[in-house]
Design a protein around this motif. Structure first.
Motif, PDB file in Angstrom:
ATOM      1  N   HIS A  23       0.841  -1.189   0.000  1.00 28.28           N
ATOM      2  CA  HIS A  23       0.000   0.000   0.000  1.00 28.28           C
ATOM      3  C   HIS A  23       0.881   1.245   0.000  1.00 28.28           C
ATOM      4  O   HIS A  23       1.773   1.387   0.823  1.00 28.28           O
ATOM      5  CB  HIS A  23      -0.927   0.006   1.223  1.00 28.28           C
ATOM      6  N   ARG A  24       0.587   2.152  -0.920  1.00 29.52           N
ATOM      7  CA  ARG A  24       1.407   3.342  -1.086  1.00 29.52           C
ATOM      8  C   ARG A  24       0.566   4.582  -0.784  1.00 29.52           C
ATOM      9  O   ARG A  24      -0.581   4.682  -1.220  1.00 29.52           O
ATOM     10  CB  ARG A  24       1.918   3.408  -2.526  1.00 29.52           C
ATOM     11  N   HIS A  25       1.154   5.509  -0.050  1.00 28.07           N
ATOM     12  CA  HIS A  25       0.475   6.760   0.283  1.00 28.07           C
ATOM     13  C   HIS A  25       1.391   7.915  -0.108  1.00 28.07           C
ATOM     14  O   HIS A  25       2.588   7.878   0.144  1.00 28.07           O
ATOM     15  CB  HIS A  25       0.154   6.828   1.783  1.00 28.07           C
ATOM     16  N   VAL A  26       0.813   8.919  -0.707  1.00 24.45           N
ATOM     17  CA  VAL A  26       1.581  10.077  -1.153  1.00 24.45           C
ATOM     18  C   VAL A  26       1.047  11.308  -0.436  1.00 24.45           C
ATOM     19  O   VAL A  26      -0.165  11.484  -0.314  1.00 24.45           O
ATOM     20  CB  VAL A  26       1.445  10.264  -2.685  1.00 24.45           C
ATOM     21  N   PHE A  27       1.940  12.151   0.051  1.00 26.45           N
ATOM     22  CA  PHE A  27       1.530  13.408   0.659  1.00 26.45           C
ATOM     23  C   PHE A  27       2.533  14.483   0.267  1.00 26.45           C
ATOM     24  O   PHE A  27       3.660  14.196  -0.083  1.00 26.45           O
ATOM     25  CB  PHE A  27       1.413  13.287   2.191  1.00 26.45           C
TER      26      PHE A  27
END
Length: 143
Positions: A23-27
């Protein structure tokens, strides 16, 4: 059939992880926030930025080490002073031996009296140094 057909064929490559991170999260961060994050990352000593951010998110304990240049300089000078003090002790012993070897008993005693006065002054100075070092430790190092 031979035993070779019963064995699994090795396809090569890395062994798969039992619980891979998929799972990848970008901020996005502002310049100021990014600078603060990078500063925290550098002081943490962590080698992997992703693991560092995960540890921050989930509250895992993170070590942060700040190096104070003044404290390092103080420590280096104190170490240098300690080695000089030891060499004075060695020289002191050599001087006493030479006094008794090359001078009469009376003259050697006169020189030793002067040396003792200087040694007493040095002892007072060393006590002041120890006191200042203890003050420094209590005020600046044990925070």
């Amino acid at each position: 059939m031979t035993d070779d057909s019963n064995k699994k064929q090795n396809k090569g490559g890395r062994t798969p992880k039992s619980d891979p991170s998929v799972h990848r999260h970008v901020f996005r961060l502002t310049d100021e926030e990014n600078a603060k994050l990078l500063s925290l990352f550098e002081t943490s000593g962590s080698s992997n930025k992703a693991k560092f951010i995960i540890s921050l998110l989930f509250g895992k304990e993170m070590k942060s080490v700040k190096i104070d240049k003044g404290t390092v300089d103080f420590y280096m000078r104190l170490t240098s002073f300690h080695s000089q003090f030891r060499s004075v002790g060695v020289n002191y012993n050599q001087v006493v031996k030479l006094l008794y070897r090359h001078f009469s008993e009376k003259k050697a005693a006169a020189f030793l009296y002067k040396l003792e006065k200087q040694t007493a002054e040095m002892a007072v100075l060393c006590q002041k140094i120890v006191q200042l070092t203890e003050e420094f430790e209590t005020k600046y190092l044990k925070k």
